[in-house]
Design a protein around this motif. Sequence first.
Motif, mmCIF file in Angstrom:
data_model
loop_
_atom_site.group_PDB
_atom_site.id
_atom_site.type_symbol
_atom_site.label_atom_id
_atom_site.label_comp_id
_atom_site.label_asym_id
_atom_site.label_seq_id
_atom_site.Cartn_x
_atom_site.Cartn_y
_atom_site.Cartn_z
ATOM 1 N N ALA A 153 91.954 85.440 35.407
ATOM 2 C CA ALA A 153 92.196 85.211 36.643
ATOM 3 C C ALA A 153 92.928 83.814 36.915
ATOM 4 C CB ALA A 153 90.905 84.978 37.284
ATOM 5 N N ARG A 154 92.397 82.638 35.923
ATOM 6 C CA ARG A 154 93.017 81.461 35.940
ATOM 7 C C ARG A 154 94.417 81.404 35.627
ATOM 8 N NH1 ARG A 154 91.306 78.232 31.030
ATOM 9 N NH2 ARG A 154 92.943 79.660 30.095
ATOM 10 N N ASP A 155 94.766 82.141 34.396
ATOM 11 C CA ASP A 155 95.886 82.147 34.027
ATOM 12 C C ASP A 155 97.080 82.533 35.021
ATOM 13 O OD1 ASP A 155 95.105 80.798 31.826
ATOM 14 O OD2 ASP A 155 95.497 82.682 30.449
ATOM 15 N N GLU A 156 96.559 83.808 35.665
ATOM 16 C CA GLU A 156 97.535 84.248 36.662
ATOM 17 C C GLU A 156 97.666 83.524 37.888
ATOM 18 O OE1 GLU A 156 96.396 88.253 37.619
ATOM 19 O OE2 GLU A 156 96.226 88.923 35.286
ATOM 20 N N ALA A 157 96.801 82.735 38.465
ATOM 21 C CA ALA A 157 96.894 81.838 39.376
ATOM 22 C C ALA A 157 97.750 80.668 39.073
ATOM 23 C CB ALA A 157 95.652 81.310 39.732
ATOM 24 N N VAL A 158 97.661 80.207 37.788
ATOM 25 C CA VAL A 158 98.444 78.999 37.519
ATOM 26 C C VAL A 158 99.990 79.395 37.349
ATOM 27 C CG1 VAL A 158 98.847 77.449 35.601
ATOM 28 C CG2 VAL A 158 96.709 77.935 36.355
ATOM 29 N N ALA A 159 100.221 80.754 36.883
ATOM 30 C CA ALA A 159 101.518 81.236 36.754
ATOM 31 C C ALA A 159 102.208 81.356 38.194
ATOM 32 C CB ALA A 159 101.382 82.534 36.133
ATOM 33 N N ILE A 197 89.434 75.636 35.245
ATOM 34 C CA ILE A 197 90.444 74.718 35.895
ATOM 35 C C ILE A 197 91.920 75.179 35.175
ATOM 36 C CG2 ILE A 197 88.691 72.999 36.158
ATOM 37 C CD1 ILE A 197 90.101 71.372 34.126
ATOM 38 N N GLY A 198 92.955 75.068 35.793
ATOM 39 C CA GLY A 198 94.451 74.970 35.282
ATOM 40 C C GLY A 198 95.182 74.495 36.173
ATOM 41 N N GLY A 199 96.576 74.067 35.531
ATOM 42 C CA GLY A 199 97.428 73.622 36.380
ATOM 43 C C GLY A 199 97.747 72.061 36.034
ATOM 44 N N PRO A 200 98.981 71.734 36.367
ATOM 45 C CA PRO A 200 99.145 70.417 35.848
ATOM 46 C C PRO A 200 98.203 69.372 36.733
ATOM 47 C CG PRO A 200 101.420 71.374 36.254
ATOM 48 C CD PRO A 200 100.218 72.450 36.564
ATOM 49 N N GLY A 201 97.435 68.453 36.053
ATOM 50 C CA GLY A 201 96.659 67.622 36.424
ATOM 51 C C GLY A 201 95.297 67.941 37.138
ATOM 52 N N ALA A 202 95.147 69.272 36.777
ATOM 53 C CA ALA A 202 93.712 69.971 37.008
ATOM 54 C C ALA A 202 92.664 69.155 36.666
ATOM 55 C CB ALA A 202 93.585 71.413 36.503
ATOM 56 N N PHE A 203 91.460 68.914 37.163
ATOM 57 C CA PHE A 203 90.355 68.322 36.701
ATOM 58 C C PHE A 203 89.172 68.829 36.972
ATOM 59 C CE2 PHE A 203 91.402 66.554 40.869
ATOM 60 C CZ PHE A 203 90.390 66.519 41.575
ATOM 61 N N VAL A 204 88.178 68.526 36.442
ATOM 62 C CA VAL A 204 86.546 68.888 36.613
ATOM 63 C C VAL A 204 85.708 67.741 37.102
ATOM 64 C CG1 VAL A 204 84.348 69.881 35.578
ATOM 65 C CG2 VAL A 204 86.729 70.874 34.919
ATOM 66 N N MET A 205 84.912 67.677 38.153
ATOM 67 C CA MET A 205 84.028 66.626 38.555
ATOM 68 C C MET A 205 82.753 67.202 38.614
ATOM 69 S SD MET A 205 86.088 64.631 41.332
ATOM 70 C CE MET A 205 84.924 63.412 41.145
ATOM 71 N N THR A 206 81.634 66.684 37.944
ATOM 72 C CA THR A 206 80.290 66.814 37.707
ATOM 73 C C THR A 206 79.352 66.074 38.826
ATOM 74 O OG1 THR A 206 80.870 67.584 35.687
ATOM 75 C CG2 THR A 206 78.520 67.135 36.362
ATOM 76 N N ALA A 207 78.531 67.166 39.682
ATOM 77 C CA ALA A 207 77.592 66.595 40.357
ATOM 78 C C ALA A 207 76.313 66.722 39.379
ATOM 79 C CB ALA A 207 77.474 67.309 41.614
ATOM 80 N N GLN A 208 75.448 65.709 39.377
ATOM 81 C CA GLN A 208 74.418 65.942 38.514
ATOM 82 C C GLN A 208 73.272 66.924 38.969
ATOM 83 O OE1 GLN A 208 73.738 64.460 35.499
ATOM 84 N NE2 GLN A 208 76.042 63.915 35.782
ATOM 85 N N ASN A 209 73.255 67.116 40.238
ATOM 86 C CA ASN A 209 72.521 68.007 41.079
ATOM 87 C C ASN A 209 72.815 68.340 42.360
ATOM 88 O OD1 ASN A 209 71.480 65.905 42.636
ATOM 89 N ND2 ASN A 209 70.319 65.174 41.036
ATOM 90 N N PHE A 210 72.334 69.430 43.185
ATOM 91 C CA PHE A 210 72.761 69.318 44.434
ATOM 92 C C PHE A 210 72.717 68.262 45.409
ATOM 93 C CE2 PHE A 210 72.867 73.825 43.027
ATOM 94 C CZ PHE A 210 73.864 74.559 43.515
ATOM 95 N N ASP A 211 71.763 67.484 45.243
ATOM 96 C CA ASP A 211 71.548 66.496 46.088
ATOM 97 C C ASP A 211 72.932 65.378 45.877
ATOM 98 O OD1 ASP A 211 69.152 66.916 47.167
ATOM 99 O OD2 ASP A 211 68.153 66.433 45.099
ATOM 100 N N SER A 212 73.426 65.452 44.737
ATOM 101 C CA SER A 212 74.700 64.346 44.777
ATOM 102 C C SER A 212 75.991 65.350 45.003
ATOM 103 C CB SER A 212 74.606 63.761 43.399
ATOM 104 O OG SER A 212 74.765 64.941 42.250
ATOM 105 N N PHE A 213 75.820 66.233 45.160
ATOM 106 C CA PHE A 213 77.068 67.129 45.453
ATOM 107 C C PHE A 213 77.885 66.685 46.438
ATOM 108 C CE2 PHE A 213 79.040 70.613 47.847
ATOM 109 C CZ PHE A 213 79.803 71.447 46.781
#
Length: 247
Positions: A153-159, A197-213
């Motif tokens: 699914a990711r690869d098709e979206a990035v394409a 994640i995918g695509g140029p410049g794609a990134f992941v961010m992390t919330a330590q829990n739902f309170d910090s979301f």
Amino acid sequence: MLAAALSGTTPARAAEEVDLLLALAADVSRSVDGQKFQLQRDGYAAALTDPKVVAAITGGTLGRIAVAYIEWSGAGNQKVVIDWTVIRDADSAGKFATQLLESPRAFADRTSISGGIDFSVAQLERAPFQARRRTIDVSGDGTNNSGRDVTAARDEAVAKGIQINGLVILTEQPLSWNAEHTNPAGGLDAYFRNNVIGGPGAFVMTAQNFDSFGQALIGKLIAEIAGTAPPSRAARVAPSGMDTLLR
């Protein structure tokens, strides 16, 4: 114009152009209980109306973006909670946030990240606005365990020129009945980085829990709207525990 007038037809209007088409795809699977769900909804509403996010929107080339809010769970369980809406100032952001807070929860099933991506792609393709950048913002607290392979699914979206970014919500105490789902080997952030994640410049961010979301989401939205990766060093020392992983 003359030909259209003589034939009795109305010329097609060009779609309004915006700086970004942003599909917010929120996980509402079974691991997201009622309290977590409300924290997630509140986080999205607060982030969209945050002055720094509004400033990022109005500071763009056109000064407006179009946003759709989607909730997804198991395969076949996806819903547009709020359809494509232009946000151009604090007032339009506030109206979007109010509508979001008043909307009922869509699902509580398994976790099909692939289904969420596929559904979001379909919404981007039917959007009544035009933009050079199209982004899917996937938030989730577990791995793909329903539907087709998430990397396909990711690869098709990035394409198709679509960028997919991830916001991982960590589970402090693994669910005894589903520990590998919320806490896979290597960590959920690494899972998203390698599979979602995918695509140029794609990134992941992390919330330590739902309170910090909500705090994590503010930085993520600003980066997406600006079309840049968030500053990793600043993100890693943020009080919320927000972390950044670049693909």
